[in-house]
Design a protein around this motif. Sequence first.
Motif, PDB file in Angstrom:
ATOM      1  N   SER A   1      13.866  64.697  -8.609  1.00  0.00           N
ATOM      2  CA  SER A   1      14.097  63.249  -8.608  1.00  0.00           C
ATOM      3  C   SER A   1      15.285  62.807  -9.445  1.00  0.00           C
ATOM      4  O   SER A   1      15.834  61.727  -9.213  1.00  0.00           O
ATOM      5  CB  SER A   1      12.840  62.527  -9.103  1.00  0.00           C
TER       6      SER A   1
ATOM      7  N   GLU B   1      15.826  57.760 -14.096  1.00  0.00           N
ATOM      8  CA  GLU B   1      14.839  58.493 -13.295  1.00  0.00           C
ATOM      9  C   GLU B   1      13.444  57.904 -13.480  1.00  0.00           C
ATOM     10  O   GLU B   1      12.709  57.676 -12.507  1.00  0.00           O
ATOM     11  CB  GLU B   1      14.844  59.966 -13.703  1.00  0.00           C
TER      12      GLU B   1
ATOM     13  N   LYS C   1      12.638  54.897 -14.567  1.00  0.00           N
ATOM     14  CA  LYS C   1      12.583  53.529 -14.045  1.00  0.00           C
ATOM     15  C   LYS C   1      12.386  53.543 -12.539  1.00  0.00           C
ATOM     16  O   LYS C   1      11.577  52.786 -11.997  1.00  0.00           O
ATOM     17  CB  LYS C   1      13.879  52.788 -14.403  1.00  0.00           C
ATOM     18  N   ARG C   2      13.086  54.415 -11.842  1.00  0.00           N
ATOM     19  CA  ARG C   2      12.992  54.493 -10.385  1.00  0.00           C
ATOM     20  C   ARG C   2      11.659  55.063  -9.912  1.00  0.00           C
ATOM     21  O   ARG C   2      11.155  54.699  -8.855  1.00  0.00           O
ATOM     22  CB  ARG C   2      14.111  55.390  -9.841  1.00  0.00           C
ATOM     23  N   ASN C   3      11.117  55.996 -10.682  1.00  0.00           N
ATOM     24  CA  ASN C   3      10.013  56.814 -10.173  1.00  0.00           C
ATOM     25  C   ASN C   3       8.707  56.635 -10.924  1.00  0.00           C
ATOM     26  O   ASN C   3       7.786  57.437 -10.764  1.00  0.00           O
ATOM     27  CB  ASN C   3      10.438  58.289 -10.218  1.00  0.00           C
TER      28      ASN C   3
ATOM     29  N   TYR D   1       6.181  52.995  -2.606  1.00  0.00           N
ATOM     30  CA  TYR D   1       6.288  54.416  -2.960  1.00  0.00           C
ATOM     31  C   TYR D   1       5.097  55.245  -2.497  1.00  0.00           C
ATOM     32  O   TYR D   1       5.258  56.359  -2.029  1.00  0.00           O
ATOM     33  CB  TYR D   1       6.447  54.574  -4.481  1.00  0.00           C
TER      34      TYR D   1
ATOM     35  N   ASP E   1      18.080  49.330  -5.756  1.00  0.00           N
ATOM     36  CA  ASP E   1      16.820  49.935  -6.194  1.00  0.00           C
ATOM     37  C   ASP E   1      16.147  50.747  -5.086  1.00  0.00           C
ATOM     38  O   ASP E   1      14.965  51.084  -5.199  1.00  0.00           O
ATOM     39  CB  ASP E   1      15.856  48.839  -6.684  1.00  0.00           C
TER      40      ASP E   1
ATOM     41  N   ASN F   1      16.489  53.801  -4.375  1.00  0.00           N
ATOM     42  CA  ASN F   1      16.205  55.187  -4.729  1.00  0.00           C
ATOM     43  C   ASN F   1      16.530  56.058  -3.505  1.00  0.00           C
ATOM     44  O   ASN F   1      17.230  55.644  -2.598  1.00  0.00           O
ATOM     45  CB  ASN F   1      14.754  55.361  -5.189  1.00  0.00           C
TER      46      ASN F   1
ATOM     47  N   SER G   1      12.388  60.463  -2.977  1.00  0.00           N
ATOM     48  CA  SER G   1      11.505  59.831  -3.956  1.00  0.00           C
ATOM     49  C   SER G   1      10.456  58.944  -3.291  1.00  0.00           C
ATOM     50  O   SER G   1       9.450  58.602  -3.914  1.00  0.00           O
ATOM     51  CB  SER G   1      12.328  58.997  -4.938  1.00  0.00           C
TER      52      SER G   1
END
Length: 914
Positions: A128, A147, A149-151, A661, A724, A726, A730
Amino acid sequence: MRDELGCLDHFKANGKEIGFYSLPKLAEKHENVRRLPYSLRILLENLMRFEDGSNITADDVAALADWDPKAEPSKEISFTPARVVLQDFTGVPAIVDLAAMREAMKALGGKADRINPLSPAELVIDHSVQVDSYGQADSLDLNNQIEFKRNKERYAFLRWGQGAFDNFKVVPPNTGIVHQVNLEHLSRVIFDGEIDGKPMAWPDTLVGTDSHTTMINGLGILGWGVGGIEAEAAMLGQPISMLIPQVIGFKLTGKLPEGTTATDLVLTITDMLRDKGVVGKFVEFFGEGLSHLPLADRATIGNMSPEFGSTCAIFPIDEETIRYLELSGRSKERVELVRAYAEAQDLWRNDEDVDPVYSDVLELDLGDVVPSLAGPKRPQDRVLLSEAKNTFIRQMSELTKSRDDARNGELDRFAGEGGGTAVGASEIPGAAEVEYKDQTFILKDGAVVIAAITSCTNTSNPAVMLGAGILARNAREKGLNVKPWVKTSLAPGSKVVTDYLEKSGLDDDLEALGFYTVGYGCTTCIGNSGPLPEPIEDAIKEHEMVACSVLSGNRNFEGRIHPEVKMNYLASPPLVVAYALAGRMDIDLLNEPLGEDPDGNEVYLKDVWPDAHEIQDFIRQNVSSEMFTKNYKSVFEGDDLWNSMDTPTGEMFEWDEDSTYVRNPPFFEGMGMDPEPIGDITGARVLAKLGDSVTTDHISPAGAIKPDSPAGHYLQEKGIHPADFNSYGSRRGNHEVMMRGTFANVRIKNQIAEGTEGGFTTYFPDSEVMPIYDAAMKYQEDGTPLVVIAGKEYGSGSSRDWAAKGTRLLGIKAVIAESFERIHRSNLIGMGVLPLTFKDGENAEKLGLDGTETFDITGLADGTEKEVEVKATHPEGKETSFKAKVRLDTPKEIEYYKNGGILHYVLRDMAKAA
């Protein structure tokens, strides 16, 4: 504990007697066992241990013990791996599926906690991290923060899974690449434990959700990559169904010459084995050359097994294995167990051993290896370094011909190192004047814009990592520097690499050239190269430039590294640094200077290339077992970012319908206890007609999500800003994103959407060109089943489970190809999609199929038929009928297909047993 075969025996290790199923004892009844390849002996022990008189019988054991090396694979056996290894891109959807299966189990009247890994399942979060920040001291921290923050949502889900499921552990982010963590810490080589209350030992075996799981073959461990679907079934105790394979022996002699690296060796082996054709076969290395091949080099070779197409690429246990176990901090007890078991079980290699019998043998004198790279779009396309410049110029001219012809020959290539004049550059295709970081330079076709020391293949190998550092030191002493347009990055495979680079002082030299550590993960090799600087990317787009990357990776497929970088080359870490210094691919590194020193003297590659003896001195002085012990002492604990997350708890996961997600997948909706009977496929339309070497990177969603794509539209409708988005990888836990990105690779060429590149098709009968996802949804509304027509090696590359899952969700019922790569064919079956192949000598072109036809596929019966009748009806009324081979190769695969997929089969089986 059964012993119907009479092969239970004991050996001594660590002061106690330990039981094992003895191959030497079996050899008393089956003399052939003594000459079996190492890999088949491990499979044979597996059959002996799990022989129960029903699922695995004495006849199965005898069939493998009496293996005929020349026979075509026909006998099915079951392989039960000791453990499963996952990475986060494939691991998240695997745990999503297990969570969904718990709900489905309850709906079928069973107990939810029956859905639980029965053997160790270990997931390493490594896919990721993206190279957003680079070339500065705080890049690692910045990328790590981005990483998380995104995941954060994905990672919280994995932490829930770690608490909800038994036998499931997660190695948190910022630790290392899954295959290197597996090699350095997770691997046991030999398992020990109790069976029926008695101490026993058996070989460490595994399957993994990454095709490069085979890196562990370098340590003498049998394992290979499978799709996430098969891995989930293995976690639930389902054995892997397979045919007894042919085994290709690869004899190594001699020693690598000065100036060559393990990367050069592995590219040579890949070239040889691709040419030989080893898809679906085991490859096993033997010969006196192994005595001169360090474990890290063996792991590098094993890693590339998917690139040459074999199921595995294994080395036997020997003194080098023991040396590595000691170096990597394994306990004395573990080391003694490995040696004692391997010797008792006749799995120990000596130079004086009689060679095993193989299906066929290739041979390579290591002394014949020469410096090489591979590209520009496949890892098996080896190019000798001595020929790299001319080969590149020829291949680039093929890419630019139509562009340059359209510009009426205006192109001036600007000879030499970024030279020439900027006058009129804005008018010229393939060249531009660029201002970036207070510098003005000419960027042109062939510019290396990404130079990445990355990936499991090479960042596990101290020789090439320290070699890159020594080259950087030498170049720095000569006053050379990396060109300003090159995005540099260093992604070590584990923190051990950072420790020995720091101890040696070579980290300062790499950083001085811009190779700061950007993260511990796959980064550029998996497509997470991150954005290029805006002025450089704008120039590439505006001037239709052919930009290049050089990476120490194992994959360079079209569109993978960066959507704006058209030519990608695999090379050793030292060569990555060298090309970053040169800044261009149209250079003969062996005869042209890299640059000039401060006095104006030309500096050549030979002036900075590391000496092999110096590299070995650096290894001896700077790599120690204490580094491994320190870094893996708390490997499952994680940092403050990991431990401060809010994590859901409970047996069942609470799905959030607004999540972008993690969503509850629709695979088990409406599922009953009994499967529907297999029916014919009638009136099917072609969603995609594809050529040869279509990879899972082309099929499965990967890399960046474009705002104007179906997935981009979906996310924006959910309130997600493009910044955002990603990556697709992810968001693999969200089927809505993933099905919209299936077949959406920017480089895929669908032959029924002429004049387009990317995820487009023609919707029939209206003949309207539209995104593949949109057309598939219209076909679903019409009740029209779909097929894919393809050429050779369909589904090669990474073991992306979404290449099969997305295929299923788009409504594709069958894929008709000239040939399949092993993992993808298996994954298609695992999702209830029928794999068919044209008969030898036939393909779509020879049969006159253009993709406008409707297809009827009949005669499959209950799945046991080996051929089906296919009738293609053209809009003008012409009918073409042909036979296609059914690629349900084993009885178990037939059962999976009849149930609509492997997970459906397992779920019904477990529910009935409850």
